[in-house]
Design a protein around this motif. Structure first.
Motif, PDB file in Angstrom:
ATOM      1  N   ASP A 108      30.352  99.696  31.657  1.00  0.00           N
ATOM      2  CA  ASP A 108      31.625  99.224  31.104  1.00  0.00           C
ATOM      3  C   ASP A 108      32.218  98.168  32.026  1.00  0.00           C
ATOM      4  O   ASP A 108      32.160  98.297  33.258  1.00  0.00           O
ATOM      5  N   ALA A 109      32.801  97.145  31.448  1.00  0.00           N
ATOM      6  CA  ALA A 109      33.416  96.083  32.251  1.00  0.00           C
ATOM      7  C   ALA A 109      34.146  95.119  31.334  1.00  0.00           C
ATOM      8  O   ALA A 109      33.998  95.150  30.114  1.00  0.00           O
ATOM      9  N   ALA A 110      34.924  94.248  31.961  1.00  0.00           N
ATOM     10  CA  ALA A 110      35.574  93.150  31.252  1.00  0.00           C
ATOM     11  C   ALA A 110      35.524  91.911  32.127  1.00  0.00           C
ATOM     12  O   ALA A 110      35.404  91.996  33.358  1.00  0.00           O
ATOM     13  N   THR A 111      35.576  90.776  31.489  1.00  0.00           N
ATOM     14  CA  THR A 111      35.727  89.518  32.209  1.00  0.00           C
ATOM     15  C   THR A 111      36.806  88.695  31.523  1.00  0.00           C
ATOM     16  O   THR A 111      37.026  88.823  30.314  1.00  0.00           O
ATOM     17  N   VAL A 112      37.484  87.874  32.308  1.00  0.00           N
ATOM     18  CA  VAL A 112      38.493  86.961  31.769  1.00  0.00           C
ATOM     19  C   VAL A 112      38.165  85.567  32.291  1.00  0.00           C
ATOM     20  O   VAL A 112      38.007  85.371  33.499  1.00  0.00           O
ATOM     21  N   THR A 113      38.055  84.622  31.377  1.00  0.00           N
ATOM     22  CA  THR A 113      37.656  83.261  31.713  1.00  0.00           C
ATOM     23  C   THR A 113      38.709  82.291  31.196  1.00  0.00           C
ATOM     24  O   THR A 113      39.168  82.417  30.058  1.00  0.00           O
ATOM     25  N   ILE A 114      39.093  81.337  32.022  1.00  0.00           N
ATOM     26  CA  ILE A 114      40.034  80.299  31.605  1.00  0.00           C
ATOM     27  C   ILE A 114      39.249  79.026  31.309  1.00  0.00           C
ATOM     28  O   ILE A 114      38.455  78.560  32.133  1.00  0.00           O
ATOM     29  N   ILE A 115      39.458  78.471  30.122  1.00  0.00           N
ATOM     30  CA  ILE A 115      38.758  77.265  29.681  1.00  0.00           C
ATOM     31  C   ILE A 115      39.795  76.209  29.320  1.00  0.00           C
ATOM     32  O   ILE A 115      40.822  76.517  28.711  1.00  0.00           O
ATOM     33  N   GLU A 116      39.542  74.977  29.697  1.00  0.00           N
ATOM     34  CA  GLU A 116      40.520  73.911  29.437  1.00  0.00           C
ATOM     35  C   GLU A 116      39.837  72.578  29.190  1.00  0.00           C
ATOM     36  O   GLU A 116      38.635  72.412  29.430  1.00  0.00           O
ATOM     37  N   ASN A 117      40.607  71.626  28.693  1.00  0.00           N
ATOM     38  CA  ASN A 117      40.124  70.266  28.513  1.00  0.00           C
ATOM     39  C   ASN A 117      40.047  69.565  29.861  1.00  0.00           C
ATOM     40  O   ASN A 117      40.876  69.785  30.750  1.00  0.00           O
ATOM     41  N   SER A 118      39.046  68.699  30.006  1.00  0.00           N
ATOM     42  CA  SER A 118      38.878  67.947  31.247  1.00  0.00           C
ATOM     43  C   SER A 118      38.052  66.701  30.938  1.00  0.00           C
ATOM     44  O   SER A 118      36.902  66.807  30.494  1.00  0.00           O
ATOM     45  N   SER A 119      38.621  65.544  31.166  1.00  0.00           N
ATOM     46  CA  SER A 119      37.981  64.292  30.740  1.00  0.00           C
ATOM     47  C   SER A 119      36.760  63.929  31.568  1.00  0.00           C
ATOM     48  O   SER A 119      35.925  63.129  31.127  1.00  0.00           O
ATOM     49  N   ASP A 120      36.620  64.490  32.771  1.00  0.00           N
ATOM     50  CA  ASP A 120      35.524  64.068  33.640  1.00  0.00           C
ATOM     51  C   ASP A 120      34.329  65.014  33.634  1.00  0.00           C
ATOM     52  O   ASP A 120      33.476  64.950  34.519  1.00  0.00           O
ATOM     53  N   GLN A 121      34.239  65.900  32.640  1.00  0.00           N
ATOM     54  CA  GLN A 121      33.132  66.848  32.581  1.00  0.00           C
ATOM     55  C   GLN A 121      31.934  66.275  31.835  1.00  0.00           C
ATOM     56  O   GLN A 121      32.085  65.486  30.900  1.00  0.00           O
ATOM     57  N   SER A 122      30.752  66.686  32.240  1.00  0.00           N
ATOM     58  CA  SER A 122      29.530  66.256  31.551  1.00  0.00           C
ATOM     59  C   SER A 122      29.396  66.992  30.225  1.00  0.00           C
ATOM     60  O   SER A 122      30.091  67.982  29.962  1.00  0.00           O
ATOM     61  N   GLU A 123      28.494  66.519  29.389  1.00  0.00           N
ATOM     62  CA  GLU A 123      28.300  67.123  28.077  1.00  0.00           C
ATOM     63  C   GLU A 123      27.816  68.565  28.184  1.00  0.00           C
ATOM     64  O   GLU A 123      27.098  68.930  29.117  1.00  0.00           O
ATOM     65  N   ILE A 124      28.250  69.348  27.215  1.00  0.00           N
ATOM     66  CA  ILE A 124      27.805  70.737  27.107  1.00  0.00           C
ATOM     67  C   ILE A 124      26.941  70.848  25.855  1.00  0.00           C
ATOM     68  O   ILE A 124      27.410  70.583  24.746  1.00  0.00           O
TER      69      ILE A 124
END
Length: 356
Positions: free
Chosen positions: A168-184
């Motif tokens: 059992d576990a949980a994770t919390v992830t913060i995701i945001e916009n960022s203009s300088d990131q490479s393609e995903i």
């Protein structure tokens, strides 16, 4: 499905563990098998210990605990949260949704979008997909993604095939916009014809739980479970993973131009060490690039496994520099998918233990 996103990044990751730690050796007596045979399974599968939540704890409790920690420590402000996405197979209720419970408990703003998704092994990839799509419309606001499961509550303690594996576990992830990131790059496949390989037969509308569905029975191989319990057909899942995932990764390489040498880390769903070793050998991934130590430390936490194995192994490195990573998950559905992205320079990356 194949697609590409631009201008998106993960800025923080948090792992949340229950405090109860149970060792495999202490559970050998639960199973109707010779001890020597059971301990051989431990060596082959990489079992050592797993984290088990209290019977009174829920997935929403873990979600509230994790997001509250982020707010308290200043990782994110309430007004910065544009959406809260919760991915789980362990809902507190049919209604209300866990995301609404978290919003209400923590006093998040009324314009915060609340979304629950029912996904298992591929839950982190589906959660990221949802987050990326929402960010197209949230401007400078961020998405908080929660992956939480307490599936030990749904697995028979007398089932040697399934119980040692689950954590059992949980994770919390913060995701945001960022203009300088490479393609995903993202690729996902589904095969509902194989859905019976991972299943909880009873408990929903097709087969409501009753006194009869809770009766424990020897299912023919010395393991005891009821229709209320989750079961994984290990052979079917192993064959599925070994057959479907290598071509998926080759497709990712073909469409991105990357090779094994170009990827710093392969952060995969964590079914067990044996399955991951065989998968790495088939694809040609050096073991040091594919962490496979989650089950031996915590158990398999379903959709939380990719972020949890990331935090467990890389939390210090990810604060300092970025790595090109290939994320891949495979399992319930059946579903299998992969994503390549730059991961690192995180503002925060931490593992905490709750009393849940």
């Amino acid at each position: 499905m194949q697609t590409i996103w631009k201008g998106k990044k993960i800025s923080a990751m948090l792992g949340v563990l229950p405090e109860k730690e149970v060792f495999f050796d202490d559970e050998v007596g639960n199973y109707s098998f010779p001890e020597k045979q059971t301990l051989r399974l431990k060596r082959v599968m990489g079992y050592e210990k797993h984290r088990i939540s209290r019977e009174t704890s829920s997935a929403a409790d873990f979600a509230v605990f994790g997001v509250r920690h982020m707010l308290k420590e200043g990782w994110i402000l309430r007004e910065e949260i544009g959406a809260l996405v919760v991915v789980t197979l362990s809902p507190d209720y049919f209604v209300p949704h866990i995301s609404n419970i978290v919003q209400g408990e923590l006093g998040l703003l009324e314009d915060t979008l609340c979304v629950d998704m029912s996904q298992g092994c591929c839950g982190f990839l589906f959660g990221l997909m949802e987050a990326f799509m929402l960010l197209e419309h949230l401007r400078d606001k961020k998405v908080v993604l929660v992956n939480a499961d307490i599936l030990s509550h749904k697995v028979s303690h007398r089932d040697r095939n399934d119980y040692p594996l689950i954590g059992d576990a949980a994770t919390v992830t913060i995701i945001e916009n960022s203009s300088d990131q490479s393609e995903i790059y993202f690729e996902m496949h589904m095969d509902g014809a194989g859905r019976e390989a991972l299943k909880i037969p009873a408990g929903a509308f097709r087969m409501p739980s009753t006194a009869d569905t809770g009766i424990m029975k020897d299912i023919g191989d010395g393991n005891f479970r009821s229709l209320d319990n989750m079961h994984m057909d290990g052979s079917a899942v192993f064959n599925f993973v070994q057959t479907k995932v290598p071509p998926l990764i080759q497709s990712v390489f073909k469409n991105t131009g990357y090779s094994v040498d170009d990827i710093d880390y392969f952060l995969f769903h964590q079914p067990n060490k044996f399955m991951l070793q065989k998968l790495a050998e088939k694809i040609g991934i050096p073991f040091e690039k594919l962490p496979m130590n989650l089950v031996e430390n915590y158990g398999n936490p379903s959709g939380a496994s990719i972020p949890l194995v990331t935090v467990h192994n890389l939390r210090e490195q990810l604060k300092e520099k970025s790595y090109r990573c290939c994320l891949s998950a495979f399992g319930s559905g059946l579903a299998w998918g992969a994503m390549t992205m730059e991961l690192g320079k995180l503002q925060n990356c931490e593992m905490i233990v709750s009393e849940l």
